[in-house]
Design an enzyme around this catalytic site. Structure first.
Site, PDB file in Angstrom:
ATOM      1  N   ARG A 138     -11.660  14.288   7.435  1.00  0.00           N
ATOM      2  CA  ARG A 138     -12.925  13.792   7.930  1.00  0.00           C
ATOM      3  C   ARG A 138     -12.443  12.295   8.474  1.00  0.00           C
ATOM      4  O   ARG A 138     -11.541  11.764   7.977  1.00  0.00           O
ATOM      5  CB  ARG A 138     -13.817  13.456   6.852  1.00  0.00           C
ATOM      6  CG  ARG A 138     -13.535  12.863   5.661  1.00  0.00           C
ATOM      7  CD  ARG A 138     -14.613  12.912   4.592  1.00  0.00           C
ATOM      8  NE  ARG A 138     -14.336  11.825   3.622  1.00  0.00           N
ATOM      9  CZ  ARG A 138     -14.951  10.841   3.684  1.00  0.00           C
ATOM     10  NH1 ARG A 138     -16.172  10.523   4.346  1.00  0.00           N
ATOM     11  NH2 ARG A 138     -14.834   9.727   3.104  1.00  0.00           N
ATOM     12  N   ASP A 187      -2.970   6.727  -5.156  1.00  0.00           N
ATOM     13  CA  ASP A 187      -3.262   5.144  -5.283  1.00  0.00           C
ATOM     14  C   ASP A 187      -3.133   4.704  -6.677  1.00  0.00           C
ATOM     15  O   ASP A 187      -3.022   5.488  -7.304  1.00  0.00           O
ATOM     16  CB  ASP A 187      -4.760   5.046  -4.759  1.00  0.00           C
ATOM     17  CG  ASP A 187      -5.008   4.776  -3.275  1.00  0.00           C
ATOM     18  OD1 ASP A 187      -4.108   4.555  -2.685  1.00  0.00           O
ATOM     19  OD2 ASP A 187      -6.002   5.317  -2.748  1.00  0.00           O
ATOM     20  N   ARG A 211     -19.531   4.958   9.842  1.00  0.00           N
ATOM     21  CA  ARG A 211     -20.572   4.246   9.118  1.00  0.00           C
ATOM     22  C   ARG A 211     -21.426   3.612  10.042  1.00  0.00           C
ATOM     23  O   ARG A 211     -21.155   2.854  11.023  1.00  0.00           O
ATOM     24  CB  ARG A 211     -20.105   2.954   8.332  1.00  0.00           C
ATOM     25  CG  ARG A 211     -19.613   3.068   7.109  1.00  0.00           C
ATOM     26  CD  ARG A 211     -19.193   2.108   6.152  1.00  0.00           C
ATOM     27  NE  ARG A 211     -18.396   2.201   5.378  1.00  0.00           N
ATOM     28  CZ  ARG A 211     -17.282   1.520   4.779  1.00  0.00           C
ATOM     29  NH1 ARG A 211     -17.122   0.149   5.600  1.00  0.00           N
ATOM     30  NH2 ARG A 211     -16.520   1.779   4.019  1.00  0.00           N
ATOM     31  N   GLU A 267       5.420  -3.087  10.054  1.00  0.00           N
ATOM     32  CA  GLU A 267       5.438  -1.822   9.659  1.00  0.00           C
ATOM     33  C   GLU A 267       5.921  -1.023  10.575  1.00  0.00           C
ATOM     34  O   GLU A 267       5.084  -0.570  11.284  1.00  0.00           O
ATOM     35  CB  GLU A 267       4.273  -1.747   8.603  1.00  0.00           C
ATOM     36  CG  GLU A 267       4.341  -0.432   7.767  1.00  0.00           C
ATOM     37  CD  GLU A 267       3.370  -0.190   6.998  1.00  0.00           C
ATOM     38  OE1 GLU A 267       2.933  -1.122   6.299  1.00  0.00           O
ATOM     39  OE2 GLU A 267       2.744   0.722   6.998  1.00  0.00           O
ATOM     40  N   TYR A 291       0.545  12.214  -3.220  1.00  0.00           N
ATOM     41  CA  TYR A 291       0.020  10.575  -2.929  1.00  0.00           C
ATOM     42  C   TYR A 291      -0.903  10.113  -3.796  1.00  0.00           C
ATOM     43  O   TYR A 291      -1.952  10.562  -4.182  1.00  0.00           O
ATOM     44  CB  TYR A 291      -0.306  10.526  -1.601  1.00  0.00           C
ATOM     45  CG  TYR A 291      -0.793   9.026  -1.279  1.00  0.00           C
ATOM     46  CD1 TYR A 291       0.312   7.847  -0.917  1.00  0.00           C
ATOM     47  CD2 TYR A 291      -2.112   8.390  -1.625  1.00  0.00           C
ATOM     48  CE1 TYR A 291      -0.093   6.342  -0.914  1.00  0.00           C
ATOM     49  CE2 TYR A 291      -2.397   7.116  -1.453  1.00  0.00           C
ATOM     50  CZ  TYR A 291      -1.531   6.342  -1.199  1.00  0.00           C
ATOM     51  OH  TYR A 291      -1.635   4.902  -1.037  1.00  0.00           O
ATOM     52  N   ARG A 305       1.742  -1.482  11.944  1.00  0.00           N
ATOM     53  CA  ARG A 305       0.944  -2.651  11.559  1.00  0.00           C
ATOM     54  C   ARG A 305       1.641  -4.044  11.561  1.00  0.00           C
ATOM     55  O   ARG A 305       2.687  -3.904  11.208  1.00  0.00           O
ATOM     56  CB  ARG A 305       0.468  -2.303  10.004  1.00  0.00           C
ATOM     57  CG  ARG A 305      -0.344  -0.929   9.645  1.00  0.00           C
ATOM     58  CD  ARG A 305      -0.855  -0.828   8.816  1.00  0.00           C
ATOM     59  NE  ARG A 305      -0.317  -0.776   7.359  1.00  0.00           N
ATOM     60  CZ  ARG A 305      -0.776  -0.394   6.031  1.00  0.00           C
ATOM     61  NH1 ARG A 305      -2.094  -0.165   5.950  1.00  0.00           N
ATOM     62  NH2 ARG A 305      -0.171  -0.121   4.972  1.00  0.00           N
ATOM     63  N   ARG A 320       7.890  11.268   4.321  1.00  0.00           N
ATOM     64  CA  ARG A 320       7.803  10.310   5.536  1.00  0.00           C
ATOM     65  C   ARG A 320       8.216   8.939   5.008  1.00  0.00           C
ATOM     66  O   ARG A 320       7.679   8.664   3.825  1.00  0.00           O
ATOM     67  CB  ARG A 320       6.266  10.088   6.161  1.00  0.00           C
ATOM     68  CG  ARG A 320       5.977  10.755   7.190  1.00  0.00           C
ATOM     69  CD  ARG A 320       6.821  10.973   8.570  1.00  0.00           C
ATOM     70  NE  ARG A 320       6.631   9.813   9.615  1.00  0.00           N
ATOM     71  CZ  ARG A 320       7.355   9.847  10.502  1.00  0.00           C
ATOM     72  NH1 ARG A 320       8.475  10.284  10.677  1.00  0.00           N
ATOM     73  NH2 ARG A 320       7.133   9.036  11.720  1.00  0.00           N
TER      74      ARG A 320
HETATM   75  C1  FAD Z   1       3.132   1.964   1.775  1.00  0.00           C
HETATM   76  C2  FAD Z   1       2.299   2.173   0.705  1.00  0.00           C
HETATM   77  C3  FAD Z   1       0.900   1.379   0.734  1.00  0.00           C
HETATM   78  C4  FAD Z   1       0.322   1.700  -0.397  1.00  0.00           C
HETATM   79  N1  FAD Z   1      -0.848   1.076  -0.678  1.00  0.00           N
HETATM   80  C5  FAD Z   1      -1.662   1.146  -1.713  1.00  0.00           C
HETATM   81  C6  FAD Z   1      -2.994   0.628  -1.695  1.00  0.00           C
HETATM   82  O1  FAD Z   1      -3.421  -0.391  -0.925  1.00  0.00           O
HETATM   83  N2  FAD Z   1      -4.024   0.621  -2.637  1.00  0.00           N
HETATM   84  C7  FAD Z   1      -3.435   1.666  -3.726  1.00  0.00           C
HETATM   85  O2  FAD Z   1      -4.036   1.777  -4.748  1.00  0.00           O
HETATM   86  N3  FAD Z   1      -2.180   2.326  -3.818  1.00  0.00           N
HETATM   87  C8  FAD Z   1      -1.390   2.086  -2.757  1.00  0.00           C
HETATM   88  N4  FAD Z   1      -0.191   2.816  -2.477  1.00  0.00           N
HETATM   89  C9  FAD Z   1       0.258   3.576  -3.627  1.00  0.00           C
HETATM   90  C10 FAD Z   1       0.877   2.913  -4.682  1.00  0.00           C
HETATM   91  O3  FAD Z   1       2.246   2.292  -4.311  1.00  0.00           O
HETATM   92  C11 FAD Z   1       1.451   3.883  -6.011  1.00  0.00           C
HETATM   93  O4  FAD Z   1       0.146   4.499  -6.459  1.00  0.00           O
HETATM   94  C12 FAD Z   1       2.331   3.371  -7.154  1.00  0.00           C
HETATM   95  O5  FAD Z   1       3.214   2.683  -6.597  1.00  0.00           O
HETATM   96  C13 FAD Z   1       2.776   4.822  -7.859  1.00  0.00           C
HETATM   97  O6  FAD Z   1       3.459   4.225  -9.031  1.00  0.00           O
HETATM   98  P1  FAD Z   1       4.519   5.081  -9.620  1.00  0.00           P
HETATM   99  O7  FAD Z   1       5.046   4.413 -10.910  1.00  0.00           O
HETATM  100  O8  FAD Z   1       4.412   6.365  -9.785  1.00  0.00           O
HETATM  101  O9  FAD Z   1       5.893   4.985  -8.720  1.00  0.00           O
HETATM  102  P2  FAD Z   1       6.944   3.961  -8.111  1.00  0.00           P
HETATM  103  O10 FAD Z   1       6.311   2.812  -7.984  1.00  0.00           O
HETATM  104  O11 FAD Z   1       7.816   4.491  -6.873  1.00  0.00           O
HETATM  105  O12 FAD Z   1       8.076   3.811  -9.304  1.00  0.00           O
HETATM  106  C14 FAD Z   1       8.832   4.706  -9.596  1.00  0.00           C
HETATM  107  C15 FAD Z   1      10.074   3.920 -10.191  1.00  0.00           C
HETATM  108  O13 FAD Z   1      11.215   4.728 -10.615  1.00  0.00           O
HETATM  109  C16 FAD Z   1      12.366   4.289 -10.412  1.00  0.00           C
HETATM  110  N5  FAD Z   1      13.229   5.366 -10.505  1.00  0.00           N
HETATM  111  C17 FAD Z   1      13.187   6.519  -9.812  1.00  0.00           C
HETATM  112  N6  FAD Z   1      14.288   7.250 -10.128  1.00  0.00           N
HETATM  113  C18 FAD Z   1      15.097   6.587 -10.929  1.00  0.00           C
HETATM  114  C19 FAD Z   1      16.218   6.887 -11.690  1.00  0.00           C
HETATM  115  N7  FAD Z   1      16.889   7.967 -11.540  1.00  0.00           N
HETATM  116  N8  FAD Z   1      16.548   5.911 -12.672  1.00  0.00           N
HETATM  117  C20 FAD Z   1      15.953   4.674 -12.702  1.00  0.00           C
HETATM  118  N9  FAD Z   1      14.797   4.572 -12.266  1.00  0.00           N
HETATM  119  C21 FAD Z   1      14.241   5.566 -11.298  1.00  0.00           C
HETATM  120  C22 FAD Z   1      12.122   3.628  -9.044  1.00  0.00           C
HETATM  121  O14 FAD Z   1      13.232   2.866  -8.726  1.00  0.00           O
HETATM  122  C23 FAD Z   1      10.804   3.041  -9.054  1.00  0.00           C
HETATM  123  O15 FAD Z   1      10.882   1.625  -9.431  1.00  0.00           O
HETATM  124  C24 FAD Z   1       0.604   2.552  -1.636  1.00  0.00           C
HETATM  125  C25 FAD Z   1       1.873   3.445  -1.316  1.00  0.00           C
HETATM  126  C26 FAD Z   1       2.769   3.383  -0.137  1.00  0.00           C
HETATM  127  C27 FAD Z   1       3.753   3.978  -0.057  1.00  0.00           C
END
Ligand code: FAD
Length: 369
Positions: A172, A351, A176, A301, A349, A281, A249
């Site tokens: 969708r 947030d 608004r 970006e 994905y 962006r 991606r």
């Molecule tokens: C471009 C972008 C924009 C975004 N914007 C928003 C937003 O505006 N609002 C929102 O709510 N969310 C946003 N998000 C989503 C947000 O980034 C995620 O919800 C969040 O980062 C997820 O946290 P995580 O801990 O799962 O993953 P990550 O932050 O990726 O943490 C995983 C960690 O594990 C570590 N790791 C991986 N493998 C190993 C290993 N073998 N040994 C040791 N360490 C390791 C990595 O180094 C990393 O630090 C966005 C995401 C992207 C990609």
């Protein structure tokens, strides 16, 4: 029995939240990360007093009060509201599509006029069976908005023509019929004052964190350090890609400090929606925190193809990859001492609010608390 109850691999939001919940309940946790910093992808870096969103713009928004309360335990949030501007060859439009967008596009002033125009635009393109993203988008909002604000941006983002992309990518397109510029519908929104790194540091307070350690390279020595491992890295990498590689991606960021410019674009996020501009962006980081100091930091970006070794930003959740992910889950089920979590462990994905909600749910399931 290991020295720790939990070894948490990844000091990102998921790992930090899990460690906090477990530590609050009296479990002993060790958090490791292969990066030289905590906070994973929400990491912000201080550049000349400006908190720079190193891995892309992050705006916290949620409709979940429990998640919002958890987030607010570790920082006060500012009143930032995401209002995105689209720049199409120098013409500026409001996003998401709202009365400002329609007024600029067609000169309409009232919601009734806008609705009539939208109906007229979609009349000849309506279909219940779109064959690709282009047909789907045209059916939802018609050619004027599609051609100026959707087509170029989406094609740059995915690296292929809209006629080659599946229709389901755009389920969708929110429209608004009000003059509300707020990008999100959620009740709660903001940015942690002092930046996301400080927020995560506060979440990790009193918990042992070791940085610059890759679990997969240190598996032997870390194998017995804890009773259970919580792994927030890529699930296919954990299993050495035995069943094949999941696809993503990626993005490339070009960040620069402009000492002589105090305000570059007057907004935190400006999308470039034409196909001729190679980036999608420009972020101007000081606007996330209402910064008024000298100089500014901007980031261009660029979407990018992903290959092993690149930063995996967005999972490509098509049937092929989702099927492969399920096979890795089966492998994980048989592996008693490790649990996968977070955006990479779950190949999804998330947030930030989804990440916290998923973490809380997993924590309950794993500990029974
Ligand atoms: C471009 C972008 C924009 C975004 N914007 C928003 C937003 O505006 N609002 C929102 O709510 N969310 C946003 N998000 C989503 C947000 O980034 C995620 O919800 C969040 O980062 C997820 O946290 P995580 O801990 O799962 O993953 P990550 O932050 O990726 O943490 C995983 C960690 O594990 C570590 N790791 C991986 N493998 C190993 C290993 N073998 N040994 C040791 N360490 C390791 C990595 O180094 C990393 O630090 C966005 C995401 C992207 C990609």
């Amino acid at each position: 029995m290991g020295e720790f109850d939990f070894l948490i691999v990844g000091a990102g939001l998921y790992g930090a939240a899990f460690a906090r919940l477990a530590t609050d309940d009296g479990y002993k946790c060790l958090v490791i990360d292969r990066r030289p910093h905590i906070a994973g992808n929400v990491y912000t870096e201080d550049v000349h007093g400006i908190n720079v969103h190193k891995y892309g713009a992050h705006i916290f928004h949620t409709g979940n009060k429990e998640v919002w309360d958890f987030a607010n335990r570790f920082a006060e949030f500012n009143r930032y509201t995401n209002t995105v501007i689209a720049n199409y060859k120098g013409e500026l439009y409001s996003l998401p599509f709202n009365m400002y967008t329609f007024n600029k596009m067609w000169g309409v002033v009232t919601p009734a006029e806008a609705k009539a125009k939208l109906d007229e635009q979609t009349a000849s393109c309506r279909t219940d069976d779109p064959k690709n993203l282009e047909e789907q988008a045209l059916s939802l909002i018609g050619p004027d908005i599609y051609n100026k604000l959707v087509k170029g941006y989406t094609e740059k983002q995915w690296g292929r023509s809209a006629t080659e992309l599946p229709a389901f990518i755009i389920n969708r397109l929110p429209v608004r019929l009000t003059y509300d510029n707020n990008y999100f519908d959620d009740r709660y929104q903001g940015i942690p004052i002092g930046g996301y790194t400080k927020w995560i540091a506060s979440m990790l307070e009193g918990i042992e964190v070791r940085l610059g350690i890759d679990y997969l390279k240190e598996k032997e020595s870390l194998g017995n350090i804890a009773t259970k491992t919580i792994y927030t890295g890529m699930i296919d990498e954990y299993y050495n890609y035995t069943l094949g590689k999941l696809e993503y991606r990626s993005l490339r960021f070009e960040t620069e400090y402009l000492p002589d410019t105090d305000d570059f674009q007057g907004n935190a996020v400006v999308n470039y929606t034409d196909s001729g501009t190679p980036f999608t962006r420009i972020l101007e980081h000081k606007h996330f925190e209402f910064g008024t100091g000298k100089g500014t930091v901007i980031t261009h970006e660029y979407p990018a193809e992903w290959k092993v070794g690149d930063e995996p930003y967005y999972p490509l959740n098509n049937d092929k990859n989702n099927g492969l992910y399920q096979k890795y889950r089966e492998l994980a089920k048989a592996d008693g001492n490790v649990e996968f979590g977070g955006r990479l462990g779950n190949y999804k994905y998330y947030d930030m609010d989804d990440t916290i909600a998923a973490c809380k749910e997993d924590y309950k399931r794993i500990t029974g608390k």
